[in-house]
Structures are given as C-alpha cells and as structure tokens.
Design an enzyme around this catalytic site. Structure first.
Site, PDB file in Angstrom:
ATOM      1  CD  GLU A 198      -4.129  -5.468   1.671  1.00 48.33           C
ATOM      2  OE1 GLU A 198      -4.957  -4.839   2.371  1.00 48.33           O
ATOM      3  OE2 GLU A 198      -2.896  -5.334   1.799  1.00 48.33           O
ATOM      4  CD  GLU A 258      -3.187  -1.029   1.985  1.00 45.20           C
ATOM      5  OE1 GLU A 258      -4.293  -1.481   1.634  1.00 45.20           O
ATOM      6  OE2 GLU A 258      -2.981  -0.510   3.109  1.00 45.20           O
TER       7      GLU A 258
END
Length: 345
Positions: free
Chosen positions: A278, A172
């Site tokens: 995710e 991320e």
C-alpha cells in the site's frame, strides 16, 4: 620445449577458467532480468464495484469515459489487490464481490493479490476485531476458521478460473489480528499459529501463491524486527514481508530511504522477499506524489537479490467526496492525476 608446452597448457587453463567464470555469471544476470520483468505495479481497487453501483464514472487523461481497470492498465499497472471481509454489512468486499472483481480483472490480463482482513470490517493497526460469527471461538476454533475461510475464498476463485499470485493473511497486523486471542504483544505464539493456519490454506489451494504478512509504517525497522523476530521464534510460515507507506509531501524522501534500508534488512535478516502493498499521498499534491512513487518503485526494484516484488497504490480511483478519503490519485472530475504516471516506468 617442455617449458613452452607447460606455459601453453597454463594459458589454456586460465582462458578456460575465465570463460567458465563469465558463463557462470549469466544465470545471475538472467535472474535479475526475470525479477524486473515480474515486478508488480498495481492498485487496490476494492471500492470499484461499490463506486460503480452508485454510478460513479471514470475518465482517462483525455476526458473520455472508460473502464477504470483499462485506465490503470494504460498507466502501466499490471496487478490489482482486493480485500476480503468475512461478513460485511454491505455486499461489497465479501466473497461474491471479490470473485466478481477478480474474474473481471483476470479477463483484462491483470495479476491478482487477495487481502484477507479476517474481520467483518476494516482491520488495521488500531483495530483487529473478530468477525461476529467467530467471537466466541476458542484459539483452536479460530485457527480452523482462518483455514476454512481462506481456503473457501481462494478455492472459489480457483473454480472460477482465478489463481491469486499473492495472498495477505491479515491486513496491517502491526500487533497481530483477531484480538484479543491473536494480539501479538500479548501472545506472539497465538498470532504465529493463526498466520500459519492461513498459510496452510493458501498452499492447499495453490502451492505457488506467495503468502504475505503485512505491517504498516514500512520505514519503522524496529517494528518489523520485533514482529518478524517474534514470528520466526514461534515457527510462523510465510513467504513475503509486506508493508504500507503513506508519507507526506515533505517527508517522502526520508521515509523512502528508511523503507529501502528496512526492506534490505528484512531480506538479509530473514531471507524473505518484500513488497510494498500500500502507498498513497494527498491527492492535492500530484507532482510530489509522482516523485514519491517514482522513487519508491525504483528503490523497491533495487532491493538486494531482486527480492523487491512490487508496489501497489491504495484505492487510487477514489475521488471527490467518496468516503472523504483524500489520498486517491484521481482528481475531482474523475480523471487520473499526474501521480499515476510514475507507474509507466
């Protein structure tokens, strides 16, 4: 008579061209079929060994105690994702733990994604702390550390019979990693160099492993354009654009539509494959979660050129009071909720 011969010849040519056109279309159809066959449906299960160390148990839908990975396989999953921290305070998600989990997953026929955080703890959009051992390194030394750490983990996996199919270089990384040196908003060039160092290490171990650059908020096209325009301008090397998506029960349809538009834009703009690394939704809304997952899987499969590689649920096995995480997909008794039925399709 001559006219008839010319007409027959023309008709033969037309038939030949038509046949060849049909023939040429076949490889495209096969490629689409191959893309569908290799589409990954998986889960990040990095908490598994820690949960088992505290004697947490898992049960299939019938209430029978069972190995978690078998439960996930029976739900249609074929892949697992495992995070790597450099030197965590607990002996979980370090190299030894990741090797143990990856070997176990491979023995069950599961495909492997490795997720490098390049930190001693959680790395995400709000925090990208350097490992303590790297804190005083220069940029050149950080590039070498990224290469060495990445190579070491993947080569150790390889020596244990496991080759990662996909490798995330950073987790991320909405604003880069290894702050402040690799903070993208301050110095995109530095971040691009660090990404490339990870890429080179991955390819040195296995040239066929696909390298992922992973951002959150997969619906946010402006974020993705800013990041990948910047990485492209600075010569970063990578194969796949990865994203996270955590909608609510009420906005999932809108965000899924935006995520698909973003994925197709990434393919068109950069020529890269895309992957949803995710996903998750509140465990108390299993019906909505199933609808969300069914939809995002279908949308990712529909990405132009067959370039949507897969969808991974983040830590579905977490349940009850485990780290107070509420977006798992197992109920309070340790059984999978209806959400995971979406992966059977």
């Amino acid at each position: 008579m001559m006219y008839k011969k010319k007409l027959a010849l023309m008709l033969s040519m037309i038939l030949c061209i038509s046949f060849m056109s049909g023939y040429k279309a076949m490889p495209f159809q096969l490629n689409k079929a191959e893309a569908a066959a290799t589409f990954a449906k998986g889960a990040d299960v990095s908490w598994l060994s820690e949960m088992e160390s505290y004697n947490w148990s898992f049960y299939n839908s019938n209430g029978t105690k069972q190995d978690l990975l078998q439960i996930l396989k029976d739900k249609g999953m074929d892949s697992v994702r495992l995070r790597v921290w450099v030197n965590p305070s607990l002996n979980f998600s370090n190299k030894a733990d990741v090797v143990k989990q990856a070997v176990r997953a491979k023995k069950m026929g599961l495909r492997i994604m490795i997720d490098f955080h390049y930190s001693d703890t959680w790395a995400d959009p709000g925090k990208q702390a350097k490992p303590a051992a790297w804190s005083s390194k220069s940029l050149a030394e950080l590039n070498q550390a990224v290469y060495d750490h990445t190579y070491d983990v993947l080569n150790t996996l390889k020596s244990n019979g496991v080759t990662a199919e996909w490798v995330q270089v950073g987790n991320e990384t909405n604003d880069g990693m290894l702050w402040q040196d690799g903070k993208a908003s301050s110095n995109m060039k530095n971040f691009a160099q660090l990404i490339t160092s990870g890429y080179k290490a991955v390819k040195a171990v296995n040239s066929s492993s696909k390298v992922i650059v992973h951002l959150s908020n997969g619906y946010d096209n402006s974020l993705f354009r800013w990041m990948f325009d910047g990485l492209s301008a600075n010569g970063a090397k990578y194969d796949v654009i990865g994203m996270s998506l955590y909608p609510s029960q009420t906005d999932w349809s809108t965000l899924d539509t935006q995520a698909l538009a973003n994925m197709n834009d990434m393919v068109a703009r950069y020529g890269k494959e895309v992957m949803v690394c995710e996903v998750g939704m509140d465990v108390t809304a299993p019906a909505q979660a199933k609808s969300f997952l069914t939809d995002i899987i279908a949308k990712t499969k529909s990405v132009s050129g067959g370039k949507g590689l897969g969808v991974f649920y983040w830590e579905p096995e977490s349940y009850g009071t485990w780290y107070e995480y509420t977006k798992g997909a197992f109920d309070s008794s340790g059984k999978p909720t209806a959400a995971l039925d979406a992966f059977k399709n």
